[in-house]
Design a protein around this motif. Structure first.
Motif, PDB file in Angstrom:
ATOM      1  N   ASP A 165      18.684  16.291 -13.637  1.00 18.53           N
ATOM      2  CA  ASP A 165      19.371  15.858 -14.593  1.00 18.53           C
ATOM      3  C   ASP A 165      20.748  16.517 -14.272  1.00 18.53           C
ATOM      4  OD1 ASP A 165      20.118  15.242 -17.192  1.00 18.53           O
ATOM      5  OD2 ASP A 165      20.468  17.250 -17.688  1.00 18.53           O
ATOM      6  N   LEU A 223      16.471  12.659 -20.653  1.00 19.51           N
ATOM      7  CA  LEU A 223      15.971  14.106 -21.173  1.00 19.51           C
ATOM      8  C   LEU A 223      16.419  13.963 -22.806  1.00 19.51           C
ATOM      9  CD1 LEU A 223      16.532  16.488 -18.310  1.00 19.51           C
ATOM     10  CD2 LEU A 223      14.677  15.076 -18.871  1.00 19.51           C
ATOM     11  N   LEU A 247      14.903  19.354 -14.676  1.00 20.60           N
ATOM     12  CA  LEU A 247      16.472  19.887 -14.983  1.00 20.60           C
ATOM     13  C   LEU A 247      17.420  19.985 -13.948  1.00 20.60           C
ATOM     14  CD1 LEU A 247      15.014  22.812 -17.220  1.00 20.60           C
ATOM     15  CD2 LEU A 247      16.516  20.932 -18.003  1.00 20.60           C
ATOM     16  N   ARG A 280      16.416  19.089 -23.914  1.00 19.35           N
ATOM     17  CA  ARG A 280      16.343  19.997 -22.685  1.00 19.35           C
ATOM     18  C   ARG A 280      15.994  21.494 -22.994  1.00 19.35           C
ATOM     19  NH1 ARG A 280      20.294  16.210 -22.519  1.00 19.35           N
ATOM     20  NH2 ARG A 280      20.554  15.107 -20.342  1.00 19.35           N
TER      21      ARG A 280
END
Length: 231
Positions: A168, A220, A165, A223
């Protein structure tokens, strides 16, 4: 290895006010505008050391393109990566006169260097420069605290979810399409073995949370589920 006691002779002088507009870069730009500090630009090859642990902390760095890892070698030979730095990021702002970590280019990387002495001199006479330097320092401390909590309180899967995360968000901001670091780097950042990282990524792929388009290009797909794992 480069120990930069002076700006590299091949460096190109630049005014930092033209750097990219990420939040740390804006603070860096504000420092330059207030103080008139001029930076130098220098490039490093993949795996080349930028500075070593224990070397004089003489410059503050900003990444123009590429990626950098900062790490410490432990007494038993293991490597603990403290942070990954991407385009726009600032690094090298150590509290003492020596670097606490080693910095290496993960891929071919170009950075801007600003003399720490000139920044400290400007901060002594300009409240805005001092405030921006404090903000950069506080950002470093916040990252260190988050990383400490990640290593100390999260399971292997939670660590990998948190990392994905984070990357990302940061890679999108930096305009990069693929992870610059390898799985061994990820393991050394998360305090996990290469095998554990690979198993976690494979499990997430099997569960439909992510998909691979290449070894380092990860999309992803869920999420929300990653966020639940991170929490």
């Amino acid at each position: 290895m480069h120990t930069q006691t002076i700006a590299p002779p091949t460096a190109k002088a630049l005014n930092i006010s033209h750097v990219m507009a990420t939040e740390p870069a804006d603070q860096f730009s504000a420092i330059a505008r207030c103080s008139g500090v001029v930076a130098s630009e220098f490039s490093y090859k993949k795996e080349e050391e930028i500075y070593g642990e224990g070397e004089p902390s003489e410059y503050l760095y900003q990444i123009i393109c590429g990626a950098v890892r900062t790490y410490k070698l432990l007494s038993d030979g293991r490597r603990q990566i403290g942070a990954f730095h991407l385009p726009g990021d600032i690094f090298g702002l150590d509290p003492g006169s020596e670097h606490r970590l080693t910095a290496e280019a993960i891929v071919d990387t170009t950075v801007r260097l600003v003399s720490r002495r000139s920044l400290e001199k400007a901060a002594a006479s300009n409240v805005q420069v001092a405030r921006n330097l404090w903000t950069l320092t506080a950002s470093d401390l916040r990252h260190a605290e988050d990383h400490m909590l990640l290593l100390g309180r999260k399971t292997a899967m939670e660590r990998v979810a948190t990392f994905l995360l984070e990357m990302d968000r940061r890679l999108a901001k930096a305009g990069m399409m693929a992870l610059p670091m390898c799985r061994r780097d990820i393991g050394d950042y998360l305090g996990l073995t290469l095998e554990t990282v690979s198993r976690a990524l494979s499990q997430l792929s099997d569960d439909g949370v992510l998909m691979f388009s290449s070894a380092r290009q990860i999309a992803l797909r869920n999420r929300r589920r990653l966020s639940a794992m991170e929490a």
